[in-house]
Design a protein around this motif. Sequence first.
Motif, PDB file in Angstrom:
ATOM      1  N   VAL A 191      12.650   0.362   5.436  1.00 38.77           N
ATOM      2  CA  VAL A 191      11.528   0.768   4.584  1.00 38.77           C
ATOM      3  C   VAL A 191      11.023  -0.414   3.762  1.00 38.77           C
ATOM      4  N   LEU A 192      11.931  -1.173   3.194  1.00 45.24           N
ATOM      5  CA  LEU A 192      11.534  -2.294   2.351  1.00 45.24           C
ATOM      6  C   LEU A 192      10.848  -3.392   3.161  1.00 45.24           C
ATOM      7  N   ARG A 193      11.291  -3.609   4.379  1.00 52.55           N
ATOM      8  CA  ARG A 193      10.605  -4.579   5.244  1.00 52.55           C
ATOM      9  C   ARG A 193       9.177  -4.112   5.527  1.00 52.55           C
ATOM     10  N   ALA A 194       9.024  -2.808   5.746  1.00 55.03           N
ATOM     11  CA  ALA A 194       7.692  -2.257   6.005  1.00 55.03           C
ATOM     12  C   ALA A 194       6.794  -2.417   4.789  1.00 55.03           C
ATOM     13  N   LEU A 195       7.344  -2.219   3.598  1.00 58.28           N
ATOM     14  CA  LEU A 195       6.563  -2.414   2.376  1.00 58.28           C
ATOM     15  C   LEU A 195       6.099  -3.864   2.239  1.00 58.28           C
ATOM     16  N   GLY A 196       6.977  -4.788   2.602  1.00 56.92           N
ATOM     17  CA  GLY A 196       6.605  -6.197   2.547  1.00 56.92           C
ATOM     18  C   GLY A 196       5.509  -6.539   3.533  1.00 56.92           C
ATOM     19  N   LEU A 201       3.276  -4.476   4.741  1.00 54.30           N
ATOM     20  CA  LEU A 201       2.055  -3.853   4.253  1.00 54.30           C
ATOM     21  C   LEU A 201       1.434  -4.662   3.121  1.00 54.30           C
ATOM     22  N   GLY A 202       2.254  -5.246   2.283  1.00 53.77           N
ATOM     23  CA  GLY A 202       1.731  -6.081   1.202  1.00 53.77           C
ATOM     24  C   GLY A 202       0.970  -7.279   1.724  1.00 53.77           C
ATOM     25  N   ARG A 203       1.510  -7.918   2.735  1.00 55.04           N
ATOM     26  CA  ARG A 203       0.824  -9.078   3.321  1.00 55.04           C
ATOM     27  C   ARG A 203      -0.486  -8.652   3.988  1.00 55.04           C
ATOM     28  N   GLU A 204      -0.459  -7.518   4.671  1.00 56.55           N
ATOM     29  CA  GLU A 204      -1.668  -7.044   5.332  1.00 56.55           C
ATOM     30  C   GLU A 204      -2.700  -6.568   4.311  1.00 56.55           C
ATOM     31  N   LEU A 205      -2.245  -6.008   3.203  1.00 51.45           N
ATOM     32  CA  LEU A 205      -3.160  -5.596   2.146  1.00 51.45           C
ATOM     33  C   LEU A 205      -3.870  -6.807   1.550  1.00 51.45           C
ATOM     34  N   THR A 206      -3.132  -7.880   1.342  1.00 50.35           N
ATOM     35  CA  THR A 206      -3.735  -9.103   0.808  1.00 50.35           C
ATOM     36  C   THR A 206      -4.839  -9.597   1.730  1.00 50.35           C
ATOM     37  N   ALA A 207      -4.564  -9.600   3.027  1.00 51.57           N
ATOM     38  CA  ALA A 207      -5.564 -10.063   3.993  1.00 51.57           C
ATOM     39  C   ALA A 207      -6.772  -9.130   4.036  1.00 51.57           C
ATOM     40  N   ALA A 208      -6.520  -7.815   3.954  1.00 49.37           N
ATOM     41  CA  ALA A 208      -7.602  -6.836   4.068  1.00 49.37           C
ATOM     42  C   ALA A 208      -8.553  -6.867   2.883  1.00 49.37           C
ATOM     43  N   THR A 209      -8.041  -7.235   1.709  1.00 48.10           N
ATOM     44  CA  THR A 209      -8.863  -7.207   0.503  1.00 48.10           C
ATOM     45  C   THR A 209      -9.317  -8.593   0.036  1.00 48.10           C
ATOM     46  N   ALA A 210      -8.947  -9.638   0.745  1.00 50.76           N
ATOM     47  CA  ALA A 210      -9.241 -11.002   0.290  1.00 50.76           C
ATOM     48  C   ALA A 210     -10.738 -11.252   0.138  1.00 50.76           C
ATOM     49  N   ALA A 211     -11.512 -10.866   1.130  1.00 49.20           N
ATOM     50  CA  ALA A 211     -12.956 -11.124   1.070  1.00 49.20           C
ATOM     51  C   ALA A 211     -13.601 -10.346  -0.073  1.00 49.20           C
ATOM     52  N   LEU A 212     -13.194  -9.093  -0.261  1.00 44.75           N
ATOM     53  CA  LEU A 212     -13.761  -8.278  -1.332  1.00 44.75           C
ATOM     54  C   LEU A 212     -13.358  -8.823  -2.699  1.00 44.75           C
ATOM     55  N   GLN A 244     -14.802  -9.521  -8.770  1.00 46.90           N
ATOM     56  CA  GLN A 244     -13.637  -9.941  -9.534  1.00 46.90           C
ATOM     57  C   GLN A 244     -12.669  -8.795  -9.827  1.00 46.90           C
ATOM     58  N   ARG A 245     -13.176  -7.568 -10.008  1.00 46.56           N
ATOM     59  CA  ARG A 245     -12.296  -6.469 -10.390  1.00 46.56           C
ATOM     60  C   ARG A 245     -11.328  -6.069  -9.289  1.00 46.56           C
ATOM     61  N   PHE A 246     -11.521  -6.581  -8.081  1.00 48.19           N
ATOM     62  CA  PHE A 246     -10.597  -6.268  -6.991  1.00 48.19           C
ATOM     63  C   PHE A 246      -9.527  -7.351  -6.806  1.00 48.19           C
ATOM     64  N   ASP A 247      -9.591  -8.426  -7.582  1.00 50.89           N
ATOM     65  CA  ASP A 247      -8.695  -9.549  -7.273  1.00 50.89           C
ATOM     66  C   ASP A 247      -7.276  -9.383  -7.794  1.00 50.89           C
ATOM     67  N   GLY A 248      -6.991  -8.282  -8.509  1.00 48.78           N
ATOM     68  CA  GLY A 248      -5.645  -8.124  -9.044  1.00 48.78           C
ATOM     69  C   GLY A 248      -4.736  -7.209  -8.262  1.00 48.78           C
ATOM     70  N   TYR A 249      -5.277  -6.456  -7.317  1.00 49.80           N
ATOM     71  CA  TYR A 249      -4.451  -5.457  -6.635  1.00 49.80           C
ATOM     72  C   TYR A 249      -3.333  -6.078  -5.800  1.00 49.80           C
ATOM     73  N   ALA A 250      -3.664  -7.033  -4.962  1.00 44.84           N
ATOM     74  CA  ALA A 250      -2.639  -7.635  -4.105  1.00 44.84           C
ATOM     75  C   ALA A 250      -1.542  -8.323  -4.927  1.00 44.84           C
ATOM     76  N   PRO A 251      -1.888  -9.133  -5.965  1.00 46.86           N
ATOM     77  CA  PRO A 251      -0.824  -9.735  -6.775  1.00 46.86           C
ATOM     78  C   PRO A 251       0.034  -8.705  -7.502  1.00 46.86           C
ATOM     79  N   ARG A 252      -0.578  -7.606  -7.956  1.00 54.11           N
ATOM     80  CA  ARG A 252       0.192  -6.573  -8.647  1.00 54.11           C
ATOM     81  C   ARG A 252       1.149  -5.878  -7.679  1.00 54.11           C
ATOM     82  N   TYR A 253       0.706  -5.645  -6.465  1.00 50.02           N
ATOM     83  CA  TYR A 253       1.584  -5.053  -5.449  1.00 50.02           C
ATOM     84  C   TYR A 253       2.751  -6.003  -5.168  1.00 50.02           C
ATOM     85  N   THR A 254       2.447  -7.283  -5.016  1.00 55.62           N
ATOM     86  CA  THR A 254       3.482  -8.281  -4.742  1.00 55.62           C
ATOM     87  C   THR A 254       4.484  -8.343  -5.885  1.00 55.62           C
TER      88      THR A 254
END
Length: 212
Positions: A134-139, A141-152, A157-167
């Motif tokens: 489960v923890l490997r899957a969470l990790g 997903l975190g990397r894929e979330l960062t990639a999915a939201t990078a352009a947005l 600016q209000r979207f730039d904190g989600y990936a770091p907060r998840y990490t």
Amino acid sequence: MPAAASDVDDLVLHGPRVLGFASTGRIAAHYGLDPDDVEDHLLGHGARGWVGTASFDGTSGWFLTAEGRAEDERRMSAELERTGAREIAGAAYADFLPLNARFTRVCTDWQLRPTRADPLAANDHSDRRWDERVLRALGTLGRELTAATAALAGRLQRFDGYAPRYTSALARVDGGQWQYVAGPGIESCHTVWMQLHEDLLATLGIDRGSEG
């Protein structure tokens, strides 16, 4: 081109939509704003009937009214047009949806550990291999979330904190603080993920029920 900063008045109205029932301090902290300034904006929104206050279980906070929800979505739509970010936001949402389905399954696997006798048995975390998967899957997903939201995040600016907060939440989990997987009321992986989901829905004016 630097990411566009949202108008403070818009952010303050948007806060209760993203965070749910939230105090002035929590809204201010989420967006890095001055609490007194946030309070002033909230009082203005309240005078227009866009937000209300309530107390629950010893805490008080703000919530969006139906009129406030409509106004928030109007403002978010206008921001997309003003910044030219509608296509980028739509693409981020499309990439997010399959990740969200996987995240939901992973959270279920963290909470439940099916057995032959009980397919809904609670996970007592005695099966180390199960939890490690489960923890490997969470990790992942975190990397894929960062990639999915990078352009947005690079456009709004209000979207730039989600990936770091998840990490950051995942780092706490790796340090043995397992409540940061899905614990309510804290900056857990689940909390951050749900806030991003709500932010995308509100920004694009999508009804959650239409996701199926």
